[in-house]
Design an enzyme around this catalytic site. Structure first.
Site, PDB file in Angstrom:
ATOM      1  CG  ASP A  66      -0.928  13.185  -1.129  1.00 34.88           C
ATOM      2  OD1 ASP A  66      -1.740  12.320  -0.749  1.00 34.88           O
ATOM      3  OD2 ASP A  66      -1.161  13.967  -2.076  1.00 34.88           O
ATOM      4  CB  CYS A 125      -3.743   7.544   0.882  1.00 35.76           C
ATOM      5  SG  CYS A 125      -4.217   7.167   2.584  1.00 35.76           S
ATOM      6  CG  HIS A 133      -1.254   4.011   2.421  1.00 41.47           C
ATOM      7  ND1 HIS A 133      -1.190   5.340   2.092  1.00 41.47           N
ATOM      8  CD2 HIS A 133      -1.118   3.340   1.254  1.00 41.47           C
ATOM      9  CE1 HIS A 133      -1.022   5.479   0.787  1.00 41.47           C
ATOM     10  NE2 HIS A 133      -0.986   4.270   0.250  1.00 41.47           N
TER      11      HIS A 133
END
Length: 226
Positions: A95, A98, A204
């Site tokens: 979102d 991370c 990520h």
């Protein structure tokens, strides 16, 4: 990090309530969180990668997000590395928070405390401007104001600030082709803990555990899956 930039939260099995109001005093929150800290690193994960050379860490802002083909290869490379060393990821929600969620999970075993982690990193950036401003290719005040926003991606400058603020050695297993392992050491102090993250380069962060030791989390929304 190709993540949605909206706010979201992840529920946790933590004994501390994950629904602390945003207005609660930061000192109280910090006291509660400190009850769950693992303050002394046991080095078990580090032993698995002890034969690898880590590269010197240079704080930097995020680079260019790879295209789909490169991102796919990067993800496969990271997955293979983790499997090789008997490591597994706790999947963290994608979102925009991370990095902070993964740090919160490593620090407090609860990704929901990402707001607290971000606040502490912002304090570090503000109070020790001279340590970080040379790595930021923009007006420093603008950078800090930007990073302060929930959903704004963390970078390697915020990782260095986290290492300094929490007195932690941050260990990254990466998807970089030429660099498997990066260690981020706190400046001017010995680390009192180790935080283990995976870094799907520019895409990520997840939280790392030994295979079989990944805790159960029940996300309210889907975590980032490729």
């Amino acid at each position: 990090m190709t993540e949605n930039r909206g706010n979201a939260s992840v529920s946790s099995s933590s004994s501390v309530s994950s629904s602390l109001p945003d207005t609660e005093d930061d000192h109280t929150i910090a006291t509660l969180l400190a009850q769950e800290e693992n303050s002394v690193p046991d080095g078990r994960l580090g032993k698995r990668l002890s034969h690898l050379d880590s590269i010197p860490h240079t704080p930097r802002i995020n680079g260019q997000i790879p295209d789909v083909n490169d991102a796919t290869l990067d993800h496969e490379r990271l997955s293979e590395r983790l499997a090789t060393y008997g490591l597994a990821e706790l999947q963290i929600e994608g979102d925009g928070n991370c990095q902070f969620r993964a740090l919160a999970d490593q620090l407090f075993r609860n990704p929901d405390y990402h707001k607290h982690v971000r606040k502490e990193i912002i304090k570090q950036l503000k109070h020790f401007k001279k340590l970080y401003e040379g790595y930021v290719p923009m007006k420093y005040k603008t950078y800090v104001k930007q990073i302060k926003k929930s959903g704004e991606w963390g970078d390697h400058v915020t990782l260095q600030a986290a290492a300094d603020r929490f007195g932690a050695k941050i260990c990254l297993v990466t998807s970089f082709r030429d660099t498997c392992f990066i260690e981020i050491m706190p400046k001017d102090k010995n680390p009192t803990r180790e935080l283990w993250l995976s870094f799907w380069s520019e895409v990520h962060y997840n939280s790392i555990y030994a295979s079989g030791d990944v805790p159960t989390r029940k996300p309210k929304r889907k975590h980032w899956l490729f």
